[in-house]
Design an enzyme around this catalytic site. Structure first.
Site, PDB file in Angstrom:
ATOM      1  N   PHE A  50     -58.404   1.791  34.335  1.00 28.56           N
ATOM      2  CA  PHE A  50     -57.005   1.561  34.658  1.00 28.56           C
ATOM      3  C   PHE A  50     -56.146   2.764  34.256  1.00 28.56           C
ATOM      4  O   PHE A  50     -54.923   2.696  34.313  1.00 28.56           O
ATOM      5  CB  PHE A  50     -56.498   0.309  33.938  1.00 28.56           C
ATOM      6  CG  PHE A  50     -56.852  -0.982  34.638  1.00 28.56           C
ATOM      7  CD1 PHE A  50     -55.873  -1.768  35.229  1.00 28.56           C
ATOM      8  CD2 PHE A  50     -58.173  -1.411  34.712  1.00 28.56           C
ATOM      9  CE1 PHE A  50     -56.199  -2.952  35.870  1.00 28.56           C
ATOM     10  CE2 PHE A  50     -58.508  -2.595  35.349  1.00 28.56           C
ATOM     11  CZ  PHE A  50     -57.523  -3.371  35.938  1.00 28.56           C
TER      12      PHE A  50
ATOM     13  N   ASP B  61     -58.401  12.350  26.975  1.00 27.85           N
ATOM     14  CA  ASP B  61     -57.789  12.892  28.177  1.00 27.85           C
ATOM     15  C   ASP B  61     -58.795  12.743  29.313  1.00 27.85           C
ATOM     16  O   ASP B  61     -59.912  13.279  29.240  1.00 27.85           O
ATOM     17  CB  ASP B  61     -57.436  14.366  27.954  1.00 27.85           C
ATOM     18  CG  ASP B  61     -56.693  14.986  29.119  1.00 27.85           C
ATOM     19  OD1 ASP B  61     -56.699  14.403  30.234  1.00 27.85           O
ATOM     20  OD2 ASP B  61     -56.103  16.073  28.934  1.00 27.85           O
TER      21      ASP B  61
ATOM     22  N   LEU C  89     -50.549  -2.995  32.264  1.00 26.80           N
ATOM     23  CA  LEU C  89     -51.673  -3.889  32.541  1.00 26.80           C
ATOM     24  C   LEU C  89     -52.725  -3.810  31.447  1.00 26.80           C
ATOM     25  O   LEU C  89     -53.354  -4.815  31.106  1.00 26.80           O
ATOM     26  CB  LEU C  89     -52.276  -3.573  33.911  1.00 26.80           C
ATOM     27  CG  LEU C  89     -51.348  -3.792  35.104  1.00 26.80           C
ATOM     28  CD1 LEU C  89     -52.099  -3.583  36.412  1.00 26.80           C
ATOM     29  CD2 LEU C  89     -50.704  -5.185  35.075  1.00 26.80           C
TER      30      LEU C  89
ATOM     31  N   ILE D 270     -54.081   8.376  26.535  1.00 25.81           N
ATOM     32  CA  ILE D 270     -53.645   9.635  25.926  1.00 25.81           C
ATOM     33  C   ILE D 270     -52.519   9.408  24.928  1.00 25.81           C
ATOM     34  O   ILE D 270     -52.167  10.315  24.181  1.00 25.81           O
ATOM     35  CB  ILE D 270     -53.217  10.673  26.982  1.00 25.81           C
ATOM     36  CG1 ILE D 270     -52.087  10.124  27.863  1.00 25.81           C
ATOM     37  CG2 ILE D 270     -54.402  11.112  27.814  1.00 25.81           C
ATOM     38  CD1 ILE D 270     -51.492  11.180  28.780  1.00 25.81           C
TER      39      ILE D 270
ATOM     40  N   TYR E 261     -50.489   9.456  45.255  1.00 22.35           N
ATOM     41  CA  TYR E 261     -51.051   8.415  44.388  1.00 22.35           C
ATOM     42  C   TYR E 261     -52.038   7.549  45.173  1.00 22.35           C
ATOM     43  O   TYR E 261     -53.180   7.344  44.756  1.00 22.35           O
ATOM     44  CB  TYR E 261     -49.932   7.559  43.804  1.00 22.35           C
ATOM     45  CG  TYR E 261     -50.415   6.295  43.135  1.00 22.35           C
ATOM     46  CD1 TYR E 261     -51.034   6.336  41.897  1.00 22.35           C
ATOM     47  CD2 TYR E 261     -50.252   5.043  43.746  1.00 22.35           C
ATOM     48  CE1 TYR E 261     -51.497   5.178  41.279  1.00 22.35           C
ATOM     49  CE2 TYR E 261     -50.698   3.890  43.144  1.00 22.35           C
ATOM     50  CZ  TYR E 261     -51.326   3.961  41.903  1.00 22.35           C
ATOM     51  OH  TYR E 261     -51.787   2.809  41.311  1.00 22.35           O
TER      52      TYR E 261
ATOM     53  N   ARG F 153     -40.937  -8.619  49.370  1.00 25.03           N
ATOM     54  CA  ARG F 153     -42.262  -8.017  49.596  1.00 25.03           C
ATOM     55  C   ARG F 153     -43.324  -8.686  48.741  1.00 25.03           C
ATOM     56  O   ARG F 153     -44.485  -8.845  49.169  1.00 25.03           O
ATOM     57  CB  ARG F 153     -42.196  -6.520  49.306  1.00 25.03           C
ATOM     58  CG  ARG F 153     -43.524  -5.777  49.359  1.00 25.03           C
ATOM     59  CD  ARG F 153     -43.312  -4.279  49.175  1.00 25.03           C
ATOM     60  NE  ARG F 153     -44.570  -3.582  48.968  1.00 25.03           N
ATOM     61  CZ  ARG F 153     -45.127  -3.350  47.786  1.00 25.03           C
ATOM     62  NH1 ARG F 153     -44.509  -3.765  46.674  1.00 25.03           N
ATOM     63  NH2 ARG F 153     -46.278  -2.695  47.694  1.00 25.03           N
TER      64      ARG F 153
END
Length: 265
Positions: A71, A51, A14, A34, A140, A178
């Protein structure tokens, strides 16, 4: 001169879409990840490796920016130990840096890439609003719920404006059944991000990151407050095949709900 945006996770799927799209709209970009940005840098963009688990690096990254599009972090289900640094510490460092801007600068608005996995254990077909309780489908999704709650506190306590995008399935085109409910077209993703950036005031806002799908399960959010009006509809791709096992097909979070699921019955 266009607003200066920080985009974390710029080297992800993205991020690589948003960077040139936002540059074309006249924004100045400070890209970060990173790993190196794999594409030519858009005009007006610079790249700064950082980081997210390093609070000092994040503070330097945000210095003087107008808004941050967060993001970055782990974007799939992983064990807790792998989620903590990039996702929990990362979003905390973003908000801490936002609430302590450089002298003479306003606090940047934080736009957080949240996820439908904050509510992934609701069964398919259940119509939800952002007022419904969290039912995360893994670590997550739990990290994304934390980010939303952190944003609530940071606005109430420190006045940091923030918009949380509960992204569904952000893809060029839907590929499975879905997605007829969860698809977010890339064009609508850009509309959503720009709305979050340009709204006069946002307070603390949560917006479903979903297109205007006829079969969508999600409504009742802060889209009107920020002026987000999706234009695409997954229905034009129907019918689409079902994917995955019985658990994947049962829950809104799909395969994330099925992954490492040890509950019997």
């Amino acid at each position: 001169m266009g607003k200066l945006l920080v985009l974390t996770g710029a080297s992800g799927t993205l991020g690589r879409f948003l960077a040139p799209a936002l540059a074309a709209q006249g924004y100045r970009l400070r890209l970060s990840d990173i790993v190196a940005f794999p594409d030519p840098l858009p005009e007006g963009a610079s790249f700064h490796p950082a980081d997210l688990a390093d609070a000092g690096a994040v503070a330097d990254l945000l210095a003087g920016c107008d808004a941050v599009l967060h993001f970055g972090g782990i974007s799939v289900e992983k064990p807790w130990a792998q989620i903590v640094g990039p996702n929990l510490l990362g979003v905390t460092h973003i908000f801490e840096a936002a609430r302590t801007p450089l002298p003479g600068h306003r606090m940047p608005r934080v736009i957080f890439a949240s996820s439908n996995h904050t509510i992934g254990f609701y069964e398919r077909g259940t119509v939800l609003s952002t007022d419904d309780p969290y039912r995360t489908d893994g670590y997550y999704g739990l990290s994304k719920a934390y980010g939303e709650l952190l944003g609530r506190m940071m606005f109430d306590k420190h006045g940091v404006e923030n918009v949380h995008l509960r992204i569904g399935s952000a893809l060029p085109a839907p590929t499975e059944a879905r997605h007829l409910a969860t698809w977010l077209s890339l064009a609508d993703l850009l509309r959503l991000v720009i709305a979050a950036l340009e709204a006069a005031q946002t307070g603390h806002a949560i917006v479903w990151g979903v297109s205007a799908n006829q079969g969508r399960w999600w409504q009742g959010d802060d889209a009107a407050r920020i002026g987000y009006v999706p234009q695409d509809d997954a229905a034009r791709f129907a019918p689409l095949p079902e994917r995955g096992d019985a658990l994947t097909r049962q829950y809104q979070g799909g395969s994330f709900a099925a992954q490492d699921n040890s509950r019997a019955g």
